[in-house]
Write a protein that holds these residues in place. Structure first.
Motif, short mmCIF file in Angstrom:
data_model
loop_
_atom_site.label_atom_id
_atom_site.label_comp_id
_atom_site.label_asym_id
_atom_site.label_seq_id
_atom_site.Cartn_x
_atom_site.Cartn_y
_atom_site.Cartn_z
N GLN A 19 -13.25 22.40 -11.00
CA GLN A 19 -14.14 23.26 -11.85
C GLN A 19 -13.43 24.32 -12.62
OE1 GLN A 19 -16.56 23.69 -8.24
NE2 GLN A 19 -18.32 23.64 -9.86
N HIS A 119 -12.87 18.58 -2.64
CA HIS A 119 -14.06 19.10 -3.09
C HIS A 119 -14.28 18.30 -4.25
CE1 HIS A 119 -16.53 23.11 -3.79
NE2 HIS A 119 -16.97 22.14 -4.69
N TRP A 120 -14.19 16.73 -3.97
CA TRP A 120 -14.99 15.93 -4.72
C TRP A 120 -14.10 15.13 -5.68
CZ3 TRP A 120 -19.91 18.69 -6.57
CH2 TRP A 120 -20.62 19.27 -5.60
N ASN A 163 -15.91 19.55 1.31
CA ASN A 163 -16.89 20.38 1.09
C ASN A 163 -18.13 19.56 0.53
OD1 ASN A 163 -18.00 22.89 -0.63
ND2 ASN A 163 -18.32 21.30 -2.11
N GLU A 164 -19.10 19.64 1.25
CA GLU A 164 -20.37 18.99 0.84
C GLU A 164 -20.20 17.46 0.87
OE1 GLU A 164 -22.68 20.60 -2.37
OE2 GLU A 164 -22.65 22.85 -1.53
N CYS A 167 -22.96 15.36 -1.33
CA CYS A 167 -22.82 15.32 -2.89
C CYS A 167 -21.85 14.07 -3.01
CB CYS A 167 -22.36 16.61 -3.53
SG CYS A 167 -23.61 17.81 -3.23
N ASN A 292 -23.29 25.76 3.02
CA ASN A 292 -23.47 26.29 1.73
C ASN A 292 -24.90 26.30 1.47
OD1 ASN A 292 -20.92 26.17 1.20
ND2 ASN A 292 -20.62 24.53 -0.06
N TYR A 294 -28.22 27.18 -1.40
CA TYR A 294 -28.76 27.62 -2.56
C TYR A 294 -30.34 27.63 -2.71
CZ TYR A 294 -23.89 27.08 -4.19
OH TYR A 294 -22.63 27.28 -4.49
N TRP A 343 -33.67 25.62 -9.63
CA TRP A 343 -33.81 25.90 -8.04
C TRP A 343 -34.64 26.91 -7.70
CZ3 TRP A 343 -27.82 25.19 -7.26
CH2 TRP A 343 -27.27 24.13 -7.31
N GLU A 371 -20.58 29.20 0.57
CA GLU A 371 -21.04 29.14 -0.89
C GLU A 371 -22.42 29.54 -0.96
OE1 GLU A 371 -20.83 25.75 -3.22
OE2 GLU A 371 -18.76 25.28 -2.52
N TRP A 418 -20.50 32.19 -4.53
CA TRP A 418 -20.33 31.27 -5.55
C TRP A 418 -20.82 31.62 -6.77
CZ3 TRP A 418 -17.21 26.73 -5.68
CH2 TRP A 418 -17.16 26.16 -6.54
N GLU A 425 -19.67 23.45 -14.23
CA GLU A 425 -20.74 22.95 -13.05
C GLU A 425 -20.99 21.38 -13.13
OE1 GLU A 425 -21.66 24.24 -10.53
OE2 GLU A 425 -23.04 22.80 -10.24
N TRP A 426 -20.05 20.74 -12.77
CA TRP A 426 -20.03 19.28 -12.56
C TRP A 426 -21.12 18.40 -13.70
CZ3 TRP A 426 -16.24 18.52 -9.57
CH2 TRP A 426 -16.00 19.27 -8.42
N PHE A 434 -22.58 30.40 -13.05
CA PHE A 434 -22.51 30.94 -11.73
C PHE A 434 -21.52 32.24 -11.25
CE2 PHE A 434 -24.55 26.85 -10.71
CZ PHE A 434 -25.45 26.98 -9.62
C1 FCB Z 1 -22.24 23.03 -4.81
C2 FCB Z 1 -20.81 22.84 -4.99
C3 FCB Z 1 -20.20 23.64 -5.89
C4 FCB Z 1 -20.86 24.55 -6.94
C5 FCB Z 1 -22.26 24.87 -6.58
C6 FCB Z 1 -23.13 25.37 -7.35
O1 FCB Z 1 -23.15 22.18 -4.51
O2 FCB Z 1 -20.29 22.60 -3.68
O3 FCB Z 1 -18.93 23.12 -6.38
O4 FCB Z 1 -21.20 23.14 -7.85
O5 FCB Z 1 -23.04 23.77 -5.89
#
Ligand code: FCB
Length: 467
Positions: A19, A119-120, A163-164, A167, A292, A294, A343, A371, A418, A425-426, A434
């Protein structure tokens, strides 16, 4: 704002390699699955590319100076596998050297490096051998982890495997909105299991090498039944809880997959992916759990009104389908404000989640919020500043939610915002910001936003009142 937090509470900010770094093909780095995915028009908003992102690869010392200015205790970053072991072959010394310099810069600034291995951004070369759907990728991950540890193990104390993984498994292989962009439910479950296995193998090895702070970061939610008196809503919430939370927590902290999850996905023959001994490998003792958060999720089994906005239908909710497609699951909006991502903002949900984790998983290691943050359509004012009052409010209310969780008995030891910087942002590209530091994507100029200043004050204030 005045907070009651334990002394030694760790304050940080987080980023991820893909990122922020840019330099996608420099010093021996080759394509990750995200570089590759972004090249197909339509995969990323505005067809944005990952390069140069925020050019952190070349601006790293200045970015560390900004962290210092904010008063961060720790910086959570990830290592790009495609930079340090690009073609699934030998290690790339130039790639490793970047992280070595980063770690030295952080230590020199008195900032604790908090490293995430995955991280992906899988190397595209590994994807071409089947990616995470291929069980061998777990072994490749172990080789990669040991290469990184060989170089940084003498200076980095805190290691996060994934990480996550939600996802990378569900969005990458089931809903297809993340790289590698597949829509193969069984591959998503294979990914889920192989990532767990990779986690266990790496933890075992790094532990044997004397690492004392090992953990994983999960994105977890409260699956709230829309109508708690409706059996169908309760079951829909149970399914989401199984697939989104317990599919990760249970193998890692209890050494088993939940029975109800196994029943829900029985048609995909998930169990045949689990070999003898896998669960013992996966359930390695950990020193921390990264959480993490949100938003949380209001879950229903009933159709939404036909005029509901897009983004709420079952197929629009990341990761909801196709596992639950046979059972209609919807996410009815609550009377809550929304961020620019759409969100829901629900800070008390973070308190609920942290307290629940501590209550339900006895023997859980200390938690860190690794995060938390929000995207807004920032505006640069005439004075050059970014008065992001919504982000300030989001930040303060969620830090308060962490303090409330601690007061209610949850063992939470730190909080990472974060993100340090606006970034890629992906699937949303550069459209969603962010950062607590603004990046002007034309000039790469950094400006600390009001939220960054508020965070710095909060950190400073909490240190001066800590017992
Ligand atoms: C999470 C990711 C991070 C970022 C935030 C907004 O899912 O780990 O990389 O994109 O969301």
């Amino acid at each position: 704002m005045s907070l009651s937090l334990p002394s030694g509470f760790l304050w940080g900010a987080a980023t991820a390699a893909a990122q922020i770094e840019g330099a996608a093909h420099e010093d021996g780095k080759l394509d990750s699955i995200w570089d590759h995915f972004a090249r197909t028009p339509g995969n990323i908003a505005n067809n944005d590319a990952l390069d140069p992102a925020v050019d952190h690869y070349h601006r790293m010392p200045a970015d560390v100076a900004l962290m210092r200015e904010l008063g961060l205790d720790s910086y959570r970053f990830s290592v790009s596998w495609a930079r340090v072991k690009p073609a699934d072959g030998p290690a790339n010394p130039l790639g490793l050297d970047f992280y070595s310099r980063l770690v030295d810069e952080l230590l020199g600034a008195g900032i604790l490096p908090w490293l995430t291995l995955y991280h992906w951004d899988l190397p595209q070369a590994v994807q071409e051998k089947g990616g995470w759907a291929n069980r061998d990728t777990a072994q490749r991950f172990l080789d990669y982890a040991t290469v990184v540890h060989d170089t940084l193990g003498d200076r980095v104390s805190h290691w996060t495997t994934f990480n996550e993984p939600f996802c990378s498994a569900y969005l990458g292989y089931a809903s297809g909105e993340h790289a590698p962009g597949l829509t193969e439910p069984r591959s998503a479950l294979a990914t889920l299991h192989h990532q767990h296995l990779a986690h266990g193998l790496a933890v075992k090895e790094l532990r044997a090498r004397g690492t004392q702070q090992l953990g994983i970061t999960l994105n977890l939610t409260n699956a709230v039944p829309d109508d708690p008196d409706d059996a169908a809503d309760l079951d829909a919430a149970r399914r989401i809880d199984a697939l989104w939370n317990r599919a990760f927590l249970d193998p890692i902290f209890r050494g088993c997959y939940p029975d109800d999850l196994l029943a829900d996905v029985a048609a995909l023959d998930f169990v045949s992916l689990i070999h003898d001994g896998d669960l013992a490998t996966i359930a390695q003792p950990l020193d921390f759990l990264g959480v993490n958060y949100y938003h949380d999720d209001n879950v229903s089994a009933h159709p939404l009104p036909a005029d509901s906005p897009a983004g709420l239908r079952p197929t629009d909710k990341p990761g909801a389908s196709p596992f639950v497609a046979s059972e209609f699951v919807t996410f009815p909006p609550r009377a809550l404000p929304l961020t620019a991502m759409g969100w829901e903002i629900n800070a008390p949900g973070l308190t609920t989640l942290l307290v629940r984790l501590g209550d339900e998983y006895r023997g859980l290691p200390p938690m860190y919020v690794t995060e938390n943050g929000s995207a807004w359509d920032d505006v640069v004012s005439l004075d050059g500043a970014v008065h992001d009052t919504e982000r300030v409010a989001y930040l303060e209310s969620h830090v308060q939610a962490v303090a409330d969780a601690i007061a209610a008995g949850a063992d939470v030891r730190g909080y990472f915002a974060w993100s340090l910087l606006d970034n890629f942002e992906w699937a949303w590209g550069y459209e969603k910001r962010f950062g607590i530091i603004r990046v002007d994507y034309e000039t790469q100029q950094r400006t600390i936003k009001d939220s960054g200043h508020a965070f710095a004050r909060l950190i400073h204030g909490s240190r001066s009142v800590a017992p």
